[in-house]
Design a protein around this motif. Structure first.
Motif, short mmCIF file in Angstrom:
data_model
loop_
_atom_site.label_atom_id
_atom_site.label_comp_id
_atom_site.label_asym_id
_atom_site.label_seq_id
_atom_site.Cartn_x
_atom_site.Cartn_y
_atom_site.Cartn_z
N GLN A 436 0.82 -1.20 0.00
CA GLN A 436 0.00 0.00 0.00
C GLN A 436 0.86 1.26 0.00
N ILE A 437 1.87 1.32 0.85
CA ILE A 437 2.73 2.50 0.91
C ILE A 437 3.53 2.66 -0.39
N GLY A 438 3.97 1.55 -0.96
CA GLY A 438 4.67 1.64 -2.24
C GLY A 438 3.78 2.16 -3.34
N PHE A 439 2.52 1.75 -3.36
CA PHE A 439 1.56 2.25 -4.35
C PHE A 439 1.37 3.76 -4.20
N TYR A 440 1.17 4.22 -2.98
CA TYR A 440 0.99 5.66 -2.74
C TYR A 440 2.25 6.45 -3.08
N LYS A 441 3.41 5.85 -2.81
CA LYS A 441 4.66 6.54 -3.11
C LYS A 441 4.82 6.75 -4.61
N ARG A 442 4.43 5.76 -5.40
CA ARG A 442 4.49 5.91 -6.85
C ARG A 442 3.51 6.96 -7.35
N GLU A 443 2.42 7.18 -6.58
CA GLU A 443 1.46 8.22 -6.94
C GLU A 443 1.92 9.62 -6.52
N GLY A 444 2.96 9.70 -5.71
CA GLY A 444 3.47 11.00 -5.31
C GLY A 444 3.44 11.27 -3.83
N LEU A 445 3.17 10.26 -3.00
CA LEU A 445 3.16 10.47 -1.56
C LEU A 445 4.56 10.83 -1.07
N THR A 446 4.65 11.87 -0.26
CA THR A 446 5.92 12.32 0.30
C THR A 446 5.81 12.39 1.82
N HIS A 447 6.96 12.55 2.46
CA HIS A 447 6.98 12.70 3.91
C HIS A 447 6.32 14.03 4.29
N TYR A 448 5.74 14.05 5.47
CA TYR A 448 5.13 15.30 5.93
C TYR A 448 6.22 16.31 6.29
N SER A 449 5.96 17.56 5.94
CA SER A 449 6.87 18.65 6.28
C SER A 449 6.07 19.93 6.43
N ALA A 451 6.04 22.32 4.60
CA ALA A 451 5.56 22.80 3.31
C ALA A 451 4.07 22.52 3.11
N LYS A 452 3.51 21.58 3.88
CA LYS A 452 2.09 21.24 3.75
C LYS A 452 1.18 22.14 4.58
N LEU A 453 1.75 23.03 5.39
CA LEU A 453 0.92 23.92 6.18
C LEU A 453 0.00 24.72 5.28
N PRO A 454 -1.24 25.00 5.71
CA PRO A 454 -1.79 24.87 7.07
C PRO A 454 -2.22 23.47 7.49
N ILE A 455 -2.02 22.45 6.64
CA ILE A 455 -2.29 21.08 7.07
C ILE A 455 -1.28 20.71 8.14
#
Length: 597
Positions: A436-449, A451-455
């Motif tokens: 599952q994580i590999g599938f999301y990573k290929r879709e563009g999932l990145t580590h939280y930082s 840069a995602k604020l205000p999330i």
């Protein structure tokens, strides 16, 4: 004296006193023609009013006339103030609520069955088009209609006037430092009373960006065309259909569980008795829902719930047959199918073999099970609710002007870290998590930082969900459920992917509040298996040690007396200061021997 002369002797605007003429008052007979001339000299209606007023002045004294004028003036002032209060809300600046009383939309919202006029909202024929046989339920419902209406009117809280929000000056403070409790703890939250929360309830649904109409796929013959495409209950959506479901437009049709039937719960998997469905469809306004499958948790009764919420909020607990059978051994379920506040619904023909995955059906698809509800509050079966639902909705939805609220994880913010924690904790098999994580990573999932604020986080604590049932939130939970159906049942891993995909297309996101705020209104209990292990385990050794050191004065056995007398003496010598010799002694604790030097 003529009538005109008599009129000339009256002071302007006064019918009670006459001017003096040479120290004598005019004869009374002279006043009668004057009054007759009043009636004939003016227009008929106006003259009649003057004549009536003149007669009132004649028959009353000066003091009574002044009292009458004061009463009229007071009535005028009261009417003016009342009209200004009613219209004040229209002129109030944004962000300030000024409400006098409760409008009819509030009264009809909070009551799941009745409007303020006493007319039933749900008619028996409303279910006939969907194939439900509701004749007996409708007849039973109409028989108790008067009692429900009278009980609701008695519990309706008094109207309030709010010019400023009671919590506008509240400042957040983190949980106090406690050396004995190093884990997550609750923090202070500002709630308003239930009657004020009602006054602050929005009078219209929140806008749904772009999406206006959401429909759900229904298919008879389902064949899985891809590997890892989900389940029969979910409809085996392909990857192409998955991608299209994020192309948000005005009207959409998506997979959202229950694909084998037109009515969720009727021959669709996750089947529910028609009598239970009838009550679920009658629920309007707010529903609080939970579930226990696989006899995994112990049912927790909500606390601190107002009488008004008990009368107007629906509390539904979903059980499977295994949990129902176990509960019948210790709990009595009456003919109303209630245990405390919970209305119990037994689910048959569960779609999954995993109890936790079955729990995701009511958790994420409440809008399909309760189509007439406007707000829902989901809590996991292990949690006890200790705050009133109206207070929670006002605090986390209405006050923030959001339509979806969920707490973030107290420690982890990154999906990759959450996945590793799930593998270490044995929450799911490692291969499925990695896929599952590999599938999301290929879709563009990145580590939280940052840069995602205000999330503020990518990882929720998904045991509590508050939301308004509008098309965009319904779409979000449908697509979130499809990810849980396709991949692992760990919904924390798929939450951010679905949220971010929707967020990039429309101006909407899920609000995430602090975990310490969640711990303020729910109390977490142990799962049943862990609780039974704690009950079966022996008491800690620390608690047994003082009892072993107490002398036994009731029964002395040969051979044990001398040992009991020697132990205190040795400990006394060891405690003496200045002793340089090492004393060797044996202490018996919990059946084990420890050598002390």
């Amino acid at each position: 004296m003529s009538g005109g002369a008599s009129l000339g002797l009256r002071s302007s605007g006064s019918y009670g006193s006459l001017q003096q003429s040479n120290g004598q008052s005019p004869p009374l007979a002279a006043r009668k023609p004057g009054k007759m001339s009043l009636g004939g000299g003016g227009v008929g209606g106006r003259g009649g009013e003057r004549l009536l007023f003149a007669r009132i002045c004649k028959l009353t004294s000066r003091r009574r006339r002044m009292l009458l004028l004061l009463l009229v003036a007071a009535a005028v002032v009261f009417c003016f103030l009342f009209s200004s209060l009613v219209s004040k809300d229209e002129d109030a600046p944004p962000g300030i609520e000024t409400i006098l009383g409760f409008s009819d939309h509030v009264r009809s919202f909070v009551n799941p069955v009745w409007t303020s006029s006493g007319r039933s909202i749900i008619q028996g024929g409303s279910f006939s088009g969907n194939g439900l046989n509701t004749a007996s339920q409708t007849e039973k419902h109409s028989g108790s209609s008067h009692e429900k209406l009278q009980g609701l009117l008695r519990s309706f809280p008094p109207a309030v006037v709010l010019e400023h929000h009671p919590c506008e000056n509240f400042s957040f403070s983190p949980p106090p430092i406690d050396k004995k409790r190093t884990g997550p703890r609750p923090c202070t939250v500002c709630y308003v009373p239930v009657e004020q929360a009602l006054a602050l309830m929005p009078d219209a649904p929140s806008p749904s960006p772009v999406l206006r109409s959401l429909n759900y796929l229904f298919e008879d013959n389902l064949i899985s065309k891809e590997s890892n495409s989900g389940s029969l209950f979910g409809g085996y959506p392909s990857l192409e259909e998955r991608d299209k479901s994020y192309n948000i437009k005005d009207s959409m049709t998506v997979h959202c569980g229950f694909v084998r039937g037109k009515i969720p719960g009727i021959n669709t998997g996750f089947d529910i008795d028609e009598a239970d469905l009838f009550e679920m469809w009658q629920c309007r306004g707010i529903v609080v829902a939970s579930a226990i499958f696989g006899n995994y948790d112990i049912m927790q009764q909500p606390e601190n719930i107002s009488t008004f919420s008990k009368d107007t909020v629906c509390f539904f607990m979903f059980l499977d047959e295994e949990t129902e059978a176990a509960m019948k051994n210790t709990t009595t379920i009456d003919n109303t199918k209630r245990i405390g506040l919970w209305r119990v619904v037994v689910v048959h023909n569960l779609p999954y073999s995993d109890a936790r995955r079955n729990g995701k059906v009511p958790k994420l698809l409440l809008h399909r099970l309760f189509p007439n509800v406007r707000y829902s509050l989901w809590i996991d079966g292990k949690l006890k609710l200790v705050r009133d639902p109206y207070q929670l909705l006002e605090r986390f939805l209405w006050r923030k002007n959001v339509s979806f609220a969920i707490s973030r994880h107290y420690r982890r913010f990154d999906v990759f870290e959450e996945a590793e924690a799930n593998k270490v904790g044995g929450k799911y098999d490692n291969a499925s998590i990695d896929y599952q994580i590999g599938f999301y990573k290929r879709e563009g999932l990145t580590h939280y930082s940052s840069a995602k604020l205000p999330i503020t986080s990518d990882v929720p604590e998904g045991c509590v969900i508050m939301r308004e049932h509008i098309p965009i939130t319904n779409l979000f939970t449908c697509l979130w459920f499809n990810e849980v159906d396709r991949f692992t049942s760990r919904d924390q891993l798929s939450f951010s992917t679905v949220r971010d995909k929707i967020r990039t297309r429309v101006n909407w996101t899920a609000d995430m509040f602090l975990d310490c705020e969640r711990r303020n209104f729910v109390v977490q209990a142990y799962h049943r298996e862990l609780w039974e292990q704690i009950r079966r385990s022996p008491p800690p050794l620390v608690r047994q040690q003082p009892r072993k050191m107490l002398p036994d004065n009731t029964a002395k056995e040969p051979g044990k007396g001398p040992a009991t007398k020697r132990l205190p003496a040795k400990r006394t010598r060891d405690r003496k200061s200045g002793s340089k010799r090492a004393h060797r002694s044996k202490l018996v604790t919990g059946g084990k021997e420890f050598t002390q030097l």
